[in-house]
Design a protein around this motif. Sequence first.
Motif, PDB file in Angstrom:
ATOM      1  N   THR A 141      74.691  13.454  20.673  1.00 43.60           N
ATOM      2  CA  THR A 141      75.782  12.909  19.876  1.00 43.60           C
ATOM      3  C   THR A 141      77.101  12.868  20.623  1.00 43.60           C
ATOM      4  O   THR A 141      77.412  13.748  21.440  1.00 43.60           O
ATOM      5  CB  THR A 141      75.957  13.733  18.581  1.00 43.60           C
ATOM      6  N   LEU A 142      77.875  11.829  20.329  1.00 47.29           N
ATOM      7  CA  LEU A 142      79.254  11.677  20.774  1.00 47.29           C
ATOM      8  C   LEU A 142      80.010  11.116  19.587  1.00 47.29           C
ATOM      9  O   LEU A 142      79.531  10.185  18.935  1.00 47.29           O
ATOM     10  CB  LEU A 142      79.335  10.706  21.956  1.00 47.29           C
ATOM     11  N   SER A 143      81.173  11.664  19.268  1.00 45.63           N
ATOM     12  CA  SER A 143      81.899  11.121  18.124  1.00 45.63           C
ATOM     13  C   SER A 143      83.394  11.299  18.282  1.00 45.63           C
ATOM     14  O   SER A 143      83.877  12.159  19.019  1.00 45.63           O
ATOM     15  CB  SER A 143      81.424  11.756  16.809  1.00 45.63           C
ATOM     16  N   PHE A 144      84.109  10.443  17.554  1.00 42.29           N
ATOM     17  CA  PHE A 144      85.572  10.425  17.577  1.00 42.29           C
ATOM     18  C   PHE A 144      86.090  10.411  16.140  1.00 42.29           C
ATOM     19  O   PHE A 144      85.516   9.753  15.277  1.00 42.29           O
ATOM     20  CB  PHE A 144      86.091   9.161  18.289  1.00 42.29           C
ATOM     21  N   GLY A 145      87.180  11.138  15.903  1.00 39.73           N
ATOM     22  CA  GLY A 145      87.810  11.077  14.595  1.00 39.73           C
ATOM     23  C   GLY A 145      87.372  12.199  13.675  1.00 39.73           C
ATOM     24  O   GLY A 145      87.172  13.340  14.100  1.00 39.73           O
ATOM     25  N   LEU A 146      87.184  11.861  12.398  1.00 33.84           N
ATOM     26  CA  LEU A 146      86.924  12.871  11.376  1.00 33.84           C
ATOM     27  C   LEU A 146      85.680  13.690  11.688  1.00 33.84           C
ATOM     28  O   LEU A 146      85.697  14.924  11.590  1.00 33.84           O
ATOM     29  CB  LEU A 146      86.765  12.196  10.009  1.00 33.84           C
ATOM     30  N   ASP A 147      84.589  13.020  12.056  1.00 35.07           N
ATOM     31  CA  ASP A 147      83.347  13.761  12.293  1.00 35.07           C
ATOM     32  C   ASP A 147      83.468  14.692  13.483  1.00 35.07           C
ATOM     33  O   ASP A 147      82.935  15.798  13.487  1.00 35.07           O
ATOM     34  CB  ASP A 147      82.166  12.809  12.475  1.00 35.07           C
TER      35      ASP A 147
END
Length: 305
Positions: A141-147
């Motif tokens: 996983t890679l994520s940006f922002g709220l998550d």
Amino acid sequence: MPTLLGKTLLIANPAAQNGRGAVAAERAADLLRAALGDDALAVEFTKRPHHAVDLTAAASDYRTVLALGGDGVIHEVANGLMRLAAEARPQFGIVPVGSGNDYARTLGMSTDVDKAVAQLLTAEAHPADVGTVNGHYFVETLSFGLDAAIALDTVERRKRTGRTGTILYAEAGVDQLLHHLFARPYRASFDGGAPVAGESIMFAVQVGPTYGGGFRICPDARIDDGLLDICIAHPPVTIFRAAVIFLAAKFGCHTGFKQIELLRIRKLHVEFDEAPPAQMDGEPIESRSFDVAVEPAALRVLMPQ
């Protein structure tokens, strides 16, 4: 049934699960030695951040490298393997002793040490994709922002309280939803196409289907299809609607909401007006601009038959 592990290096994080990693490593080592023989197994304990990367990058003489711990040590071992030339890269297995265990879910590995070792001893190596972002690698996983903010807050809560489990992620989620529900402007180019401007509440890029201890953010993602799955939540969204979407994502039931956009790509360039909270396999990454791609079949990963 004969095992395919061969000469094996077990890299263990003794601090996993608030110190239970050391006991789990000793148990796993005993089981592996009984099956492989004393001379076929080496054990290394991580002593500092990124130590597993260095240990793995020097492991080309081994047939198999096993990561014991949570998603953090799995992330580091994968990055170490990717430092090696493909022809010198050992096969990769995990003994999950973590809190989120998302990669373990994807691979079908048990979180019981005895069962996980038994699975590895009869496992087969399968090709698995790896994601890249700004020179780093991620396996799930890679994520940006709220998550990402939720994931990073969960790590801090775990360190502060010693608690584990999906409930911790849910608590962090509620706090972030109530106090940090921000829309972040971005410009993105998907697979080299023309830049697209948008706003996101959350922006996840997945190799496997889950993050946050089992939240099925991209429920159809596969680790062997040569693609990255993307889930973007767009504004406008109220706190109540965001909470409903967040809870629905636990079971992969969020995909029908009109705020949700799903994509499948091979590469991505995305820029934010300000550096967003960002994480890769639960580890923080800081930037305003991200170059993301998939390396198909980069690893040979041991999976239960």
